[in-house]
Design an enzyme around this catalytic site. Structure first.
Site, PDB file in Angstrom:
ATOM      1  N   ARG A 159       0.943  -1.167  -0.036  1.00  0.00           N
ATOM      2  CA  ARG A 159       0.272   0.140  -0.125  1.00  0.00           C
ATOM      3  C   ARG A 159       1.049   1.393  -0.239  1.00  0.00           C
ATOM      4  O   ARG A 159       1.919   1.112   0.676  1.00  0.00           O
ATOM      5  CB  ARG A 159      -0.912   0.047   1.171  1.00  0.00           C
ATOM      6  N   GLU A 187      -2.256   7.843  -4.116  1.00  0.00           N
ATOM      7  CA  GLU A 187      -2.704   7.408  -5.495  1.00  0.00           C
ATOM      8  C   GLU A 187      -4.114   7.850  -5.726  1.00  0.00           C
ATOM      9  O   GLU A 187      -4.956   7.704  -4.681  1.00  0.00           O
ATOM     10  CB  GLU A 187      -2.429   5.846  -5.663  1.00  0.00           C
ATOM     11  N   HIS A 226      -1.299   0.319  -9.691  1.00  0.00           N
ATOM     12  CA  HIS A 226      -1.912  -0.693  -8.686  1.00  0.00           C
ATOM     13  C   HIS A 226      -2.678  -1.699  -9.373  1.00  0.00           C
ATOM     14  O   HIS A 226      -3.966  -1.690  -9.524  1.00  0.00           O
ATOM     15  CB  HIS A 226      -3.179   0.276  -8.029  1.00  0.00           C
TER      16      HIS A 226
HETATM   17  C1  8YV Z   1      -7.382  -4.167  -5.522  1.00  0.00           C
HETATM   18  C2  8YV Z   1      -5.478  -4.545  -3.671  1.00  0.00           C
HETATM   19  O1  8YV Z   1      -7.346  -4.450  -6.945  1.00  0.00           O
HETATM   20  O2  8YV Z   1      -6.821  -6.383  -3.080  1.00  0.00           O
HETATM   21  C3  8YV Z   1      -6.012  -5.521  -2.672  1.00  0.00           C
HETATM   22  O3  8YV Z   1      -5.891  -5.216  -1.629  1.00  0.00           O
HETATM   23  O4  8YV Z   1      -4.790  -3.584  -3.356  1.00  0.00           O
HETATM   24  C4  8YV Z   1      -5.782  -4.666  -5.163  1.00  0.00           C
HETATM   25  O5  8YV Z   1      -6.098  -6.182  -5.396  1.00  0.00           O
HETATM   26  C5  8YV Z   1      -7.353  -2.776  -5.095  1.00  0.00           C
HETATM   27  O6  8YV Z   1      -7.469  -2.426  -3.896  1.00  0.00           O
HETATM   28  C6  8YV Z   1      -8.967  -2.429  -5.397  1.00  0.00           C
HETATM   29  O7  8YV Z   1      -9.875  -2.548  -4.586  1.00  0.00           O
END
Ligand code: 8YV
Length: 326
Positions: free
Chosen positions: A239, A268, A286
């Site tokens: 993150r 972001e 991402h």
């Molecule tokens: C998502 C991610 O696509 O699952 C997660 O925590 O970071 C990604 O796989 C993104 O967060 C969209 O919700």
């Protein structure tokens, strides 16, 4: 009367159809990003919400939307949801673990390799028409096979990356995590536990897969970057905010580390402008879990959670199962 739900972002048509069989669905197939006040507005009177990491569920929203019973994230990370606030109000929160583990690990590994082997930098140069002759040290990068892979955070995705490194690339794998794996799991994934200082000092390639929490904010900042090898790479698929992007950009500019691969950023989709001009960083928006199969599986799991939660069933992946009645 069917319960009312909001699907806060565009989802696959087959998922929407399933939801419509159970619920009175308000959807957002135009995929407009809802500001916090708009999200509250759209959620008023709804029993359930299907959301992504872009939507924030906090105490203020929960108090304004008191009919809400379940919020189902299409993501494994859930730093966008205040789970204790949900629990205090009896609202179920769910996420999507497991279904994205291998896909995300594939991407993390690819990003690490792209940074180590300078793929984006080389491609940009080729596209600019700069490839007029070959030379022995042209875009010579860092070795991946046989090098030391350092993993910060050792959940499911960390373990899947460790397996790739140890079994596929003959890497020495070291990791640091809040809690140490059981000895048999360490053997299975081929990883050795070390303290954070050793991880930073010894890793040739550091991959960050630590979930975000206020305690994890800037876990990697200037002081940590200074402890890394000058030849090392850093890859963040966790993150934004786990790494101090300003300090990272400075370390990359000064070449106190060699390269980075970043799929997540502080603030972001904005990113620290200093990163954009650097040759030695691979930047992706991402997309670590982005294969059609995995994104469909994530949306399906979120739908299964929502359908079970609002029909008295057993949601497959609850974050606060204590709110469920027996
Ligand atoms: C998502 C991610 O696509 O699952 C997660 O925590 O970071 C990604 O796989 C993104 O967060 C969209 O919700």
């Amino acid at each position: 009367m069917k319960p009312k739900i909001l699907v806060a972002r565009a989802v696959f048509p087959e998922i929407l159809e399933q939801l419509q069989q159970h619920f009175d669905v308000s959807s957002n197939q135009g995929d407009e990003i809802l500001a916090p006040e708009q999200l509250i507005e759209r959620l008023r009177g709804k029993s359930g919400a299907m959301i992504t990491g872009s939507e924030r569920i906090d105490a203020q929203l929960l108090d304004a939307c008191s009919q809400l019973k379940a919020v189902c994230n299409i993501a494994v990370g859930y730093n966008n949801i205040d789970v204790p606030a949900c629990t205090a109000r009896g609202v179920l929160a769910t996420n999507t673990p497991d279904v994205l583990t291998e896909t995300t690990a594939d991407f993390g590994f690819a990003l690490m390799m792209a940074a180590a082997r300078r793929m984006s930098e080389a491609e940009r140069s080729l596209r600019r028409g700069e490839w007029t002759r070959w030379s022995l040290d042209m875009f010579a990068g860092a070795e991946v096979h046989g090098s030391t892979l350092g993993i910060l955070g050792m959940g499911r995705i960390g373990r899947a990356i460790a397996r790739r490194g140890a079994l596929g690339f003959g890497m020495k794998v070291i990791y640091h995590n809040r809690s140490r794996l059981a000895p048999e799991l360490e053997v299975e994934v081929g990883a050795r536990y070390v303290d954070k200082a050793t991880l930073l000092r010894e890793a040739d390639h550091l991959v960050i897969v630590l979930p975000y929490s206020p305690e994890a904010h800037h876990t990697i900042a200037a002081a940590e970057l200074k402890q890394m090898k000058r030849s090392a790479t850093l890859t963040n698929i966790a993150r934004g905010g786990v790494v101090d992007d300003v300090a990272l950009a400075e370390a990359l500019r000064a070449r106190t580390i060699a390269a980075a691969g970043l799929d997540v950023f502080e603030g972001e989709p904005q990113l620290h402008p200093g990163l954009l001009d650097l040759p030695n960083v691979v930047l992706t928006p991402h997309i670590a879990s982005a294969t059609m199969g995995t994104r469909l599986a994530m949306a399906q799991l979120a739908a299964d959670n929502l359908i079970a939660a609002l029909s008295g069933g057993k949601p497959p992946t609850p974050l606060n199962p204590q709110v469920l009645k027996d």
